[in-house]
Design a protein around this motif. Structure first.
Motif, short mmCIF file in Angstrom:
data_model
loop_
_atom_site.label_atom_id
_atom_site.label_comp_id
_atom_site.label_asym_id
_atom_site.label_seq_id
_atom_site.Cartn_x
_atom_site.Cartn_y
_atom_site.Cartn_z
N LEU A 11 0.83 -1.21 0.00
CA LEU A 11 0.00 0.00 0.00
C LEU A 11 0.86 1.26 0.00
O LEU A 11 0.56 2.22 -0.71
CB LEU A 11 -0.94 0.00 1.20
CG LEU A 11 -2.11 -0.97 1.13
CD1 LEU A 11 -2.88 -0.96 2.45
CD2 LEU A 11 -3.03 -0.63 -0.02
N VAL A 12 1.94 1.24 0.77
CA VAL A 12 2.85 2.40 0.81
C VAL A 12 3.51 2.59 -0.55
O VAL A 12 3.60 3.72 -1.06
CB VAL A 12 3.89 2.23 1.93
CG1 VAL A 12 5.00 3.26 1.82
CG2 VAL A 12 3.22 2.31 3.29
N VAL A 13 3.97 1.50 -1.16
CA VAL A 13 4.61 1.59 -2.47
C VAL A 13 3.64 2.12 -3.52
O VAL A 13 3.98 3.01 -4.31
CB VAL A 13 5.19 0.21 -2.88
CG1 VAL A 13 5.61 0.21 -4.34
CG2 VAL A 13 6.35 -0.17 -1.99
N VAL A 14 2.43 1.60 -3.52
CA VAL A 14 1.42 2.06 -4.48
C VAL A 14 1.10 3.54 -4.26
O VAL A 14 1.01 4.32 -5.21
CB VAL A 14 0.15 1.20 -4.39
CG1 VAL A 14 -1.00 1.82 -5.16
CG2 VAL A 14 0.45 -0.20 -4.89
N PHE A 15 0.98 3.95 -3.00
CA PHE A 15 0.71 5.36 -2.72
C PHE A 15 1.85 6.25 -3.20
O PHE A 15 1.62 7.31 -3.79
CB PHE A 15 0.47 5.57 -1.22
CG PHE A 15 0.30 7.02 -0.87
CD1 PHE A 15 -0.86 7.69 -1.17
CD2 PHE A 15 1.33 7.72 -0.26
CE1 PHE A 15 -1.02 9.03 -0.87
CE2 PHE A 15 1.19 9.05 0.05
CZ PHE A 15 0.01 9.71 -0.25
N LEU A 16 3.10 5.83 -2.95
CA LEU A 16 4.24 6.63 -3.41
C LEU A 16 4.26 6.75 -4.92
O LEU A 16 4.51 7.83 -5.47
CB LEU A 16 5.54 6.02 -2.89
CG LEU A 16 5.79 6.16 -1.39
CD1 LEU A 16 7.06 5.42 -1.00
CD2 LEU A 16 5.89 7.62 -0.99
N LEU A 17 4.01 5.65 -5.61
CA LEU A 17 3.97 5.71 -7.08
C LEU A 17 2.84 6.62 -7.56
O LEU A 17 3.03 7.42 -8.49
CB LEU A 17 3.80 4.31 -7.65
CG LEU A 17 5.02 3.41 -7.55
CD1 LEU A 17 4.68 2.00 -8.02
CD2 LEU A 17 6.18 3.97 -8.35
N TYR A 18 1.69 6.53 -6.93
CA TYR A 18 0.56 7.40 -7.29
C TYR A 18 0.93 8.87 -7.07
O TYR A 18 0.67 9.71 -7.93
CB TYR A 18 -0.66 7.03 -6.46
CG TYR A 18 -1.80 8.00 -6.60
CD1 TYR A 18 -2.61 7.99 -7.73
CD2 TYR A 18 -2.06 8.93 -5.60
CE1 TYR A 18 -3.65 8.89 -7.86
CE2 TYR A 18 -3.10 9.84 -5.73
CZ TYR A 18 -3.89 9.81 -6.85
OH TYR A 18 -4.91 10.71 -6.98
N ALA A 19 1.55 9.15 -5.92
CA ALA A 19 1.92 10.54 -5.62
C ALA A 19 2.94 11.07 -6.63
O ALA A 19 2.84 12.21 -7.08
CB ALA A 19 2.48 10.64 -4.21
N ILE A 20 3.88 10.23 -7.00
CA ILE A 20 4.91 10.65 -7.96
C ILE A 20 4.31 10.87 -9.34
O ILE A 20 4.64 11.84 -10.03
CB ILE A 20 6.06 9.63 -8.00
CG1 ILE A 20 6.84 9.68 -6.69
CG2 ILE A 20 6.98 9.89 -9.18
CD1 ILE A 20 7.84 8.56 -6.51
N LEU A 21 3.44 9.98 -9.76
CA LEU A 21 2.87 10.07 -11.10
C LEU A 21 1.86 11.20 -11.23
O LEU A 21 1.75 11.82 -12.29
CB LEU A 21 2.22 8.74 -11.49
CG LEU A 21 3.19 7.59 -11.69
CD1 LEU A 21 2.43 6.30 -11.95
CD2 LEU A 21 4.17 7.87 -12.81
N THR A 22 1.10 11.50 -10.19
CA THR A 22 0.08 12.55 -10.29
C THR A 22 0.63 13.94 -10.01
O THR A 22 0.12 14.92 -10.54
CB THR A 22 -1.09 12.27 -9.33
OG1 THR A 22 -0.60 12.19 -8.00
CG2 THR A 22 -1.80 10.99 -9.70
N SER A 23 1.66 14.03 -9.19
CA SER A 23 2.21 15.35 -8.85
C SER A 23 3.72 15.23 -8.64
O SER A 23 4.20 15.26 -7.50
CB SER A 23 1.52 15.87 -7.60
OG SER A 23 2.02 17.14 -7.28
#
Length: 55
Positions: A11-23
């Motif tokens: 979940l942490v890895v997915v959140f980090l990837l989401y944060a990097i890709l969106t902003s």
């Protein structure tokens, strides 16, 4: 690794990837700030042990 820890890690890895890709700019700022905190901590620990050795 227990299943709960593995799920939280993913979940942490997915959140980090989401944060990097969106902003990416905000993610870079956050990472830079976190890196400065870590670097300052290591530098201060070094100063502490250096002052211990100098007496």
């Amino acid at each position: 690794m227990p299943p709960v820890k593995r799920i939280v890690l993913w979940l942490v890895v997915v959140f980090l990837l989401y944060a990097i890709l969106t902003s990416p700019d905000s993610a870079a700022d956050i990472f830079g700030s976190a890196w400065e905190v870590v670097a300052n901590g290591v530098r201060n620990i070094g100063r502490f042990f250096d002052s211990l050795l100098q007496g």
